[in-house]
Design an enzyme around this catalytic site. Structure first.
Site, PDB file in Angstrom:
ATOM      1  N   SER A 167       0.865  -1.178   0.000  1.00  0.00           N
ATOM      2  CA  SER A 167       0.000   0.000   0.000  1.00  0.00           C
ATOM      3  C   SER A 167       0.900   1.225   0.000  1.00  0.00           C
ATOM      4  CB  SER A 167      -0.842   0.007   1.282  1.00  0.00           C
ATOM      5  OG  SER A 167      -1.479   1.266   1.467  1.00  0.00           O
ATOM      6  N   TYR A 216      -2.355   0.287  10.754  1.00  0.00           N
ATOM      7  CA  TYR A 216      -2.283  -0.164   9.366  1.00  0.00           C
ATOM      8  C   TYR A 216      -0.952   0.205   8.722  1.00  0.00           C
ATOM      9  CZ  TYR A 216      -3.677  -0.807   4.473  1.00  0.00           C
ATOM     10  OH  TYR A 216      -3.755  -1.217   3.159  1.00  0.00           O
TER      11      TYR A 216
HETATM   12  C1  8X3 Z   1      -4.981   1.723   1.195  1.00  0.00           C
HETATM   13  C2  8X3 Z   1      -4.435   3.071   1.023  1.00  0.00           C
HETATM   14  O1  8X3 Z   1      -4.327   5.458   1.887  1.00  0.00           O
HETATM   15  O2  8X3 Z   1      -6.039   4.027   2.846  1.00  0.00           O
HETATM   16  O3  8X3 Z   1      -4.016   0.749   1.357  1.00  0.00           O
HETATM   17  O4  8X3 Z   1      -3.757   3.717   3.470  1.00  0.00           O
HETATM   18  S1  8X3 Z   1      -4.659   4.084   2.384  1.00  0.00           S
END
Ligand code: 8X3
Length: 247
Positions: A135, A148
């Protein structure tokens, strides 16, 4: 279920929806026998009834499930580490440990487990390819996203390390780092809150799953001496994780 040993096999994790499902379709079109793996077997069965290939139930957080997957594969030519995702948006001081555990288990340890289990077969193929979907969160940090972004950074470091450790073996490693792709991603992140998920893509033209799948198809069809190391892909309307042109 029979997986042929004479046809190149592509294993796609998280193939029940989004980027994984679209990738399964593209790779099947390119002639791979696609092993579509995910937790939601009913969706996978519908998918393979359309594209051929094999549906296999897989939970990347479960060692036994991953071992069982590896055991039924006569060969593996391509692995797409796509299973993963985000849960919640919270400042560090309010971090939910269960959300963190889920994100690290699926994105980081899931990629580790599946890659470890399938690497011997990828090498045996004589021309293996591992595509890991990270990502832009593997390159950036953003407020409230540390569970995340830290998981995606760790997953990316694992993948990039393999590029060096496996140098000299017949296996290529490609990291694809998408920005905003409209899939179930935000619905999962916001625990099914459709309005909150839709707001992420409001006023922009986001990427769709097929945009990423076509890039994976391109990567998988390069000659064996060509290793596309990293591909960062965002909508034109997105300059960074938090910076959009919303109309
Ligand atoms: C998804 C992109 O910008 O939401 O992996 O982290 S973000």
């Amino acid at each position: 279920m029979s997986i042929p040993s004479a046809t190149p096999v592509a294993v796609v994790t998280g193939a029940s929806s989004g980027i994984g499902e679209a990738t399964a379709r593209v790779l099947a079109d390119q002639g791979f026998h696609v092993v579509a793996a995910a937790r939601r077997l009913d969706r996978l069965e519908t998918l393979v009834s359309e594209i051929g290939g094999t549906a296999l139930e897989l939970d990347v957080t479960d060692e036994d499930s991953v071992t069982a997957l590896a055991a039924v594969l006569p060969r593996v030519d391509v692995l797409v580490n796509n299973a993963g995702g985000a849960k919640g948006l919270a400042p560090v001081l309010e971090a939910d440990e269960d959300d963190w555990r889920w994100m690290w288990e699926t994105n980081v340890l899931g990629t580790l487990r599946v890659t470890k289990a399938l690497l011997p077969k990828l090498i045996d193929s004589g021309n293996g390819l591992v595509v890991t979907i990270t990502s832009i969160a593997a390159f950036e940090t953003y407020d409230n996203g540390s569970g995340y972004t830290s998981a995606k950074h760790a997953q990316a470091v694992l993948h990039r390390t393999l590029r060096g450790e496996l140098l000299g073996k017949p296996v290529r490693f490609t990291e694809i780092a998408p920005g905003a792709v409209e899939t179930e991603f935000s619905l999962v992140r916001f625990d099914g809150d459709e309005a909150r998920a839709a707001a992420v893509y409001e006023g922009i033209t986001p990427l769709v799953a097929l945009d990423i799948a076509e890039i994976i198809g391109f990567v998988a069809s390069r000659p064996s001496h060509v290793n596309l190391d990293q591909i960062v892909v965002k909508p034109r309307d997105q300059a960074s994780a938090g910076r959009f042109d919303r109309r």
